[in-house]
Design an enzyme around this catalytic site. Structure first.
Site, PDB file in Angstrom:
ATOM      1  N   CYS A  11      81.959  13.685  43.998  1.00 33.16           N
ATOM      2  CA  CYS A  11      81.524  12.679  42.973  1.00 33.16           C
ATOM      3  C   CYS A  11      82.496  12.831  41.832  1.00 33.16           C
ATOM      4  O   CYS A  11      82.604  13.800  41.413  1.00 33.16           O
ATOM      5  CB  CYS A  11      80.065  13.062  42.661  1.00 33.16           C
ATOM      6  SG  CYS A  11      79.274  11.994  41.437  1.00 33.16           S
TER       7      CYS A  11
ATOM      8  N   ASP B 270      68.080  -4.118  38.153  1.00 30.88           N
ATOM      9  CA  ASP B 270      68.057  -3.126  37.039  1.00 30.88           C
ATOM     10  C   ASP B 270      66.782  -2.205  37.517  1.00 30.88           C
ATOM     11  O   ASP B 270      66.048  -2.799  37.990  1.00 30.88           O
ATOM     12  CB  ASP B 270      67.820  -3.967  35.803  1.00 30.88           C
ATOM     13  CG  ASP B 270      66.363  -4.374  35.405  1.00 30.88           C
ATOM     14  OD1 ASP B 270      65.536  -3.529  34.825  1.00 30.88           O
ATOM     15  OD2 ASP B 270      66.021  -5.339  36.228  1.00 30.88           O
TER      16      ASP B 270
ATOM     17  N   ASP C  14      57.697 -15.494  30.658  1.00 28.82           N
ATOM     18  CA  ASP C  14      56.787 -15.243  31.683  1.00 28.82           C
ATOM     19  C   ASP C  14      55.684 -14.474  31.611  1.00 28.82           C
ATOM     20  O   ASP C  14      55.596 -13.585  30.959  1.00 28.82           O
ATOM     21  CB  ASP C  14      57.448 -15.142  33.006  1.00 28.82           C
ATOM     22  CG  ASP C  14      58.080 -13.864  33.164  1.00 28.82           C
ATOM     23  OD1 ASP C  14      58.453 -13.096  32.379  1.00 28.82           O
ATOM     24  OD2 ASP C  14      58.078 -13.228  34.423  1.00 28.82           O
TER      25      ASP C  14
ATOM     26  N   ASP D 284      65.532  -9.162  28.601  1.00 24.98           N
ATOM     27  CA  ASP D 284      64.181  -9.624  29.120  1.00 24.98           C
ATOM     28  C   ASP D 284      63.562 -10.598  28.287  1.00 24.98           C
ATOM     29  O   ASP D 284      63.970 -10.446  26.913  1.00 24.98           O
ATOM     30  CB  ASP D 284      63.621  -8.529  29.827  1.00 24.98           C
ATOM     31  CG  ASP D 284      63.019  -7.366  28.867  1.00 24.98           C
ATOM     32  OD1 ASP D 284      63.205  -7.766  27.495  1.00 24.98           O
ATOM     33  OD2 ASP D 284      62.524  -6.508  29.128  1.00 24.98           O
ATOM     34  N   SER D 285      62.681 -11.218  28.568  1.00 29.69           N
ATOM     35  CA  SER D 285      62.013 -11.987  27.521  1.00 29.69           C
ATOM     36  C   SER D 285      60.851 -11.712  26.710  1.00 29.69           C
ATOM     37  O   SER D 285      60.351 -11.973  25.995  1.00 29.69           O
ATOM     38  CB  SER D 285      61.498 -13.150  28.297  1.00 29.69           C
ATOM     39  OG  SER D 285      60.355 -12.636  29.323  1.00 29.69           O
ATOM     40  N   GLY D 286      60.370 -10.514  27.237  1.00 25.91           N
ATOM     41  CA  GLY D 286      59.128  -9.869  26.611  1.00 25.91           C
ATOM     42  C   GLY D 286      57.988 -10.057  27.512  1.00 25.91           C
ATOM     43  O   GLY D 286      56.742  -9.371  27.389  1.00 25.91           O
TER      44      GLY D 286
ATOM     45  N   CYS E  20      81.762  11.519  38.754  1.00 24.94           N
ATOM     46  CA  CYS E  20      81.060  11.601  37.137  1.00 24.94           C
ATOM     47  C   CYS E  20      81.479  12.757  36.343  1.00 24.94           C
ATOM     48  O   CYS E  20      81.871  13.692  36.900  1.00 24.94           O
ATOM     49  CB  CYS E  20      79.517  11.507  37.748  1.00 24.94           C
ATOM     50  SG  CYS E  20      78.765  13.220  37.941  1.00 24.94           S
TER      51      CYS E  20
ATOM     52  N   CYS F  84      79.669  16.299  37.544  1.00 24.22           N
ATOM     53  CA  CYS F  84      80.277  16.884  38.775  1.00 24.22           C
ATOM     54  C   CYS F  84      81.682  17.253  38.807  1.00 24.22           C
ATOM     55  O   CYS F  84      82.002  18.199  39.355  1.00 24.22           O
ATOM     56  CB  CYS F  84      79.932  15.751  39.962  1.00 24.22           C
ATOM     57  SG  CYS F  84      78.312  15.589  40.588  1.00 24.22           S
TER      58      CYS F  84
END
Length: 383
Positions: free
Chosen positions: A314, A276, A148, A94-96, A316, A319
């Site tokens: 599941c 995200d 932005d 991301d840009s900050g 994962c 699990c």
């Protein structure tokens, strides 16, 4: 199309897109959820080996936080963020700019950029479009986000208009600076891509005008920012319906910071394909697990003697090997392993939710899949 990336739409169902995004760091099948690694790590003791194991395609890093610690210069010296965190798949930074929103009491905005007070030690930091691009170039991420300002959803119209106009001017400066940086010999990733960001709070006309204006820059991708910051879900969906059609369909569309599984299903239907959110890791660290039937709280006493996995079927790491009773015990005993297991479960859930969405789009049955999924997840909050 540039030779350093491509975006190919494989299937359309209404506005919903099934696509393939090819970058210098690998291929991303969309719709995709980017796992959030704010400080070059997923909170909850999750390693990059874990990320490979749970089928993570892409991660997100935070420009502001990495600039402060350990510093973007150090990461550049270490060969860039990919080398630093031992991850060879795509990374978006991301840009900050979101810190302009979240650190509202610690910043001052001018045309040149934003002056922050560091949340760590209070020292003054200046960041504008050029500084953000230089930091992200040092990080050498796959995708750099434009700098932005993110106005609050309930901000006054006059303020939002001025903010969006300034953000658009900043976007032109970002593009010019990143083009310059990508041409320099010392730059690690000379194929770094720039995504522009649409803003406008909940004013559809401001949003649409801004979308059409930034689309003229023909950037590699476009994000919709400034949602999930105070508006209702219904307002969010309405803005998506109004705005996505004004952005280029043949470019990735990224809804920043969103969201719940239901939010994702609704946004995919409206043409979004990048997501995200901190929810899966944050909720996992607090004992909450996402399942196909909704969210469950493993801290509840009802799971004290429950020998079932968090979710039947599941795949994962949690699990496959551990019971609800054991994870309940770990949280009560304040053992870090409990957090780690539920974060892994939640990220796996999100990654595989996106795989299910892609499969449904591939097979032309997304609308039916979404209807069934919404009913399933809305019906039960506890298992």
């Amino acid at each position: 199309m540039s030779d350093n990336y491509s975006y190919q739409i494989l299937k359309l169902e209404g506005q919903a897109k099934r696509a393939r995004f090819t970058t210098v760091h690998g291929v991303v099948e969309t719709p995709v959820f980017m796992n959030v690694g704010t400080q070059a790590a997923i909170k909850g003791a999750v390693s990059t080996d874990d990320l490979y194991d749970i089928d993570t395609q892409m991660v997100l890093g935070n420009t502001y936080h990495l600039h402060l610690r350990p510093s973007d210069e150090l990461i550049m010296e270490m060969g860039g963020l990919h080398h630093f965190m031992n991850w060879d798949r795509p990374i978006l930074t991301d840009s900050g700019g979101f810190q302009v929103f979240s650190l509202a009491d610690l910043r001052k905005i001018k045309e040149e950029g934003v002056t922050f007070a560091s949340h760590i030690d209070g020292r003054r930091i200046f960041m504008g479009p050029e500084e953000s691009m230089r930091i992200q170039s040092h990080l050498a991420s796959t995708v750099a986000m434009a700098f932005d300002e993110c106005p609050h959803a309930r901000a006054e119209r006059d303020y939002v208009e001025q903010s969006v106009e300034r953000t658009t001017r900043w976007l032109y400066r970002c593009k010019e600076e990143l083009d310059r940086l990508n041409s320099m010999d010392e730059t690690i990733n000379k194929s770094q891509l720039l995504f522009g960001i649409n803003q406008g709070a909940i004013f559809p006309d401001i949003r649409k005008d801004n979308a059409r204006q930034i689309a003229e820059l023909d950037l590699p991708g476009y994000a919709i920012g400034g949602l999930a910051v105070g508006e209702t879900h219904e307002e969010m969906y309405y803005i998506l319906e109004e705005v996505v059609c004004c952005l280029p369909q043949n470019k990735p569309t990224y809804l920043m910071g969103v969201g719940t599984p239901l939010n994702i299903l609704e946004a995919v239907e409206r043409g979004v394909d990048f997501f995200d959110c901190v929810y899966p890791s944050r909720n996992g660290r607090h004992g909450h697990a996402y399942t196909k039937f909704g969210r469950m709280n493993l801290l509840n006493k009802r799971y004290e003697k429950d020998d079932r996995p968090v979710e039947e079927g599941c795949g994962c790491p949690a699990c496959r090997r551990y019971s609800r009773a054991y994870i309940h015990h770990l949280f009560k005993a304040r053992e870090m392993l409990g957090m780690r297991l539920l974060v892994l479960h939640n990220l796996y859930f999100y990654n595989h939710l996106m795989q299910e969405i892609r499969d449904a789009l591939d097979e032309g049955r997304f609308k039916e899949y979404k209807r069934e999924k919404v009913l399933q997840m809305s019906g039960i909050s506890e298992l």
